[in-house]
Enzyme design. Structure first.
Site, PDB file in Angstrom:
ATOM      1  N   ASP A   4       0.039   0.690  -3.829  1.00  0.00           N
ATOM      2  CA  ASP A   4      -0.344   0.989  -2.442  1.00  0.00           C
ATOM      3  C   ASP A   4       0.014   2.424  -2.062  1.00  0.00           C
ATOM      4  OD1 ASP A   4      -1.447   0.343   0.000  1.00  0.00           O
ATOM      5  OD2 ASP A   4       0.402  -0.510   0.818  1.00  0.00           O
ATOM      6  N   ASN A  52      -9.467  -6.784   0.568  1.00  0.00           N
ATOM      7  CA  ASN A  52      -9.968  -5.407   0.576  1.00  0.00           C
ATOM      8  C   ASN A  52     -11.492  -5.324   0.729  1.00  0.00           C
ATOM      9  OD1 ASN A  52      -7.439  -4.246  -1.789  1.00  0.00           O
ATOM     10  ND2 ASN A  52      -7.463  -4.038   0.441  1.00  0.00           N
TER      11      ASN A  52
HETATM   12  C1  IPE Z   1      -2.585  -4.358  -1.278  1.00  0.00           C
HETATM   13  O1  IPE Z   1      -2.705  -3.193  -0.526  1.00  0.00           O
HETATM   14  C2  IPE Z   1      -3.690  -4.443  -2.259  1.00  0.00           C
HETATM   15  C3  IPE Z   1      -3.719  -3.432  -3.295  1.00  0.00           C
HETATM   16  C4  IPE Z   1      -2.844  -2.500  -3.526  1.00  0.00           C
HETATM   17  C5  IPE Z   1      -4.840  -3.523  -4.156  1.00  0.00           C
HETATM   18  P1  IPE Z   1      -3.320  -3.214   0.947  1.00  0.00           P
HETATM   19  O2  IPE Z   1      -3.192  -1.839   1.462  1.00  0.00           O
HETATM   20  O3  IPE Z   1      -4.673  -3.794   0.924  1.00  0.00           O
HETATM   21  O4  IPE Z   1      -2.334  -4.214   1.683  1.00  0.00           O
HETATM   22  P2  IPE Z   1      -2.170  -4.468   3.251  1.00  0.00           P
HETATM   23  O5  IPE Z   1      -3.510  -4.797   3.782  1.00  0.00           O
HETATM   24  O6  IPE Z   1      -1.617  -3.216   3.858  1.00  0.00           O
HETATM   25  O7  IPE Z   1      -1.190  -5.594   3.314  1.00  0.00           O
HETATM   26  C1  IPE Z   2      -4.128   0.600  -2.056  1.00  0.00           C
HETATM   27  O1  IPE Z   2      -4.096   1.851  -1.425  1.00  0.00           O
HETATM   28  C2  IPE Z   2      -5.212   0.548  -3.072  1.00  0.00           C
HETATM   29  C3  IPE Z   2      -6.405  -0.171  -2.678  1.00  0.00           C
HETATM   30  C4  IPE Z   2      -6.532  -1.116  -1.812  1.00  0.00           C
HETATM   31  C5  IPE Z   2      -7.549   0.211  -3.437  1.00  0.00           C
HETATM   32  P1  IPE Z   2      -4.562   1.940   0.071  1.00  0.00           P
HETATM   33  O2  IPE Z   2      -5.986   2.386   0.086  1.00  0.00           O
HETATM   34  O3  IPE Z   2      -4.288   0.674   0.758  1.00  0.00           O
HETATM   35  O4  IPE Z   2      -3.644   3.105   0.653  1.00  0.00           O
HETATM   36  P2  IPE Z   2      -3.021   3.128   2.119  1.00  0.00           P
HETATM   37  O5  IPE Z   2      -2.173   1.892   2.260  1.00  0.00           O
HETATM   38  O6  IPE Z   2      -4.170   3.155   3.080  1.00  0.00           O
HETATM   39  O7  IPE Z   2      -2.221   4.383   2.124  1.00  0.00           O
HETATM   40 MG    MG Z   3      -2.598  -0.018   1.735  1.00  0.00          MG
END
Ligand code: IPE
Ligand code: IPE
Ligand code: MG
Length: 235
Positions: A4, A52
């Site tokens: 993340d 996602n």
């Molecule tokens: C969790 O990250 C999923 C991945 C890293 C693929 P998210 O950014 O989607 O999680 P939430 O929504 O903040 O909990």
């Molecule tokens: C997690 O990184 C990876 C995916 C869900 C692909 P994020 O895209 O959630 O990054 P932040 O949390 O917005 O920084």
């Molecule tokens: Mg995230």
């Protein structure tokens, strides 16, 4: 590893969000190589959750394209290094082009034994458990499985992670203190490690810190210290 903090990495640099995961692909490369050299047997990377799919369409498409690019550029290297590529999640929901690349990678690396690289793609822990529960219900109602023979092992074999041991350590980058629907059943006794490092900044040093923290933990599995220290025998 819950990878993340990609979007925030980009935002901090006033770049488009997708620059985060684009840079994050380099972290994936580093991490896979480091894990293999360290002797980690199974590395599961959470790349895209069931939830996602709710992101803006352009971001979803951009992430799918990055995954396809990652497979194009890394497959031969993974194979050379003896890595077995697997996925968990609803691969059927992915674009056909990406599905084909995943199938190719799986097929090409299936006999490799140095490490399993397991990518969680369109994965959700609850969905995993639900599908297993439905399968089990069918197996019981058809008489294939007797109700009193249902064990944790049997149920575990109905999950997407069948054949893979439960994770010892779960690392989440990006500073959030939550599981976000990752391996819910499998992580029942996993050690958790959260780091504020954003995924594109995750490197050998941060990984080593996580492993060293893990090595300091005592995994009691419900028992007391004395039992663990005497190898499980009740003192
Ligand atoms: C969790 O990250 C999923 C991945 C890293 C693929 P998210 O950014 O989607 O999680 P939430 O929504 O903040 O909990
Ligand atoms: C997690 O990184 C990876 C995916 C869900 C692909 P994020 O895209 O959630 O990054 P932040 O949390 O917005 O920084
Ligand atoms: Mg995230």
């Amino acid at each position: 590893i819950i990878m993340d903090g990609n979007g925030r990495w980009a935002r901090r640099r006033f770049l488009p969000r997708l620059e985060g995961p684009r840079q994050g692909a380099k972290s994936v490369r580093r991490t896979v190589e480091f894990a293999r050299r360290t002797g980690i047997e199974i590395l599961t990377l959470y790349a895209f959750s069931t939830e996602n799919w709710q992101r803006p369409k352009t971001e979803v498409i951009g992430l799918m394209n990055l995954l396809a690019q990652y497979l194009d550029s890394e497959l031969e290297e993974l194979h050379r290094n003896g890595i077995c590529f697997r996925t968990i999640g609803e691969v059927g929901r992915l674009p056909a082009r990406l599905m084909a690349k995943i199938e190719k990678a799986r097929e090409r690396t299936k006999t490799n034994r140095s490490m399993v690289l397991n990518i969680a793609l369109s994965y959700g822990g609850r969905q995993d458990i639900l599908k297993a529960a439905v399968r089990l219900a069918h197996a019981i109602s058809s008489g294939e499985v007797a109700e009193d023979s249902v064990t944790e092992e049997l149920f575990g074999d109905l999950l997407e992670t069948r054949g893979l041991r439960d994770p010892d350590l779960l690392i989440r980058t990006g500073g959030e203190l939550r599981i976000s629907n990752f391996l819910l059943w499998q992580a029942a006794y996993t050690e958790l490690y959260f780091t504020p490092a954003l995924w594109p900044d995750f490197d050998e040093e941060t990984f080593t810190q996580a492993i060293e923290a893990y090595q300091q933990r005592q995994r009691r599995f419900g028992m007391i210290s004395d039992q663990i220290e005497t190898g499980g025998r009740v003192p």
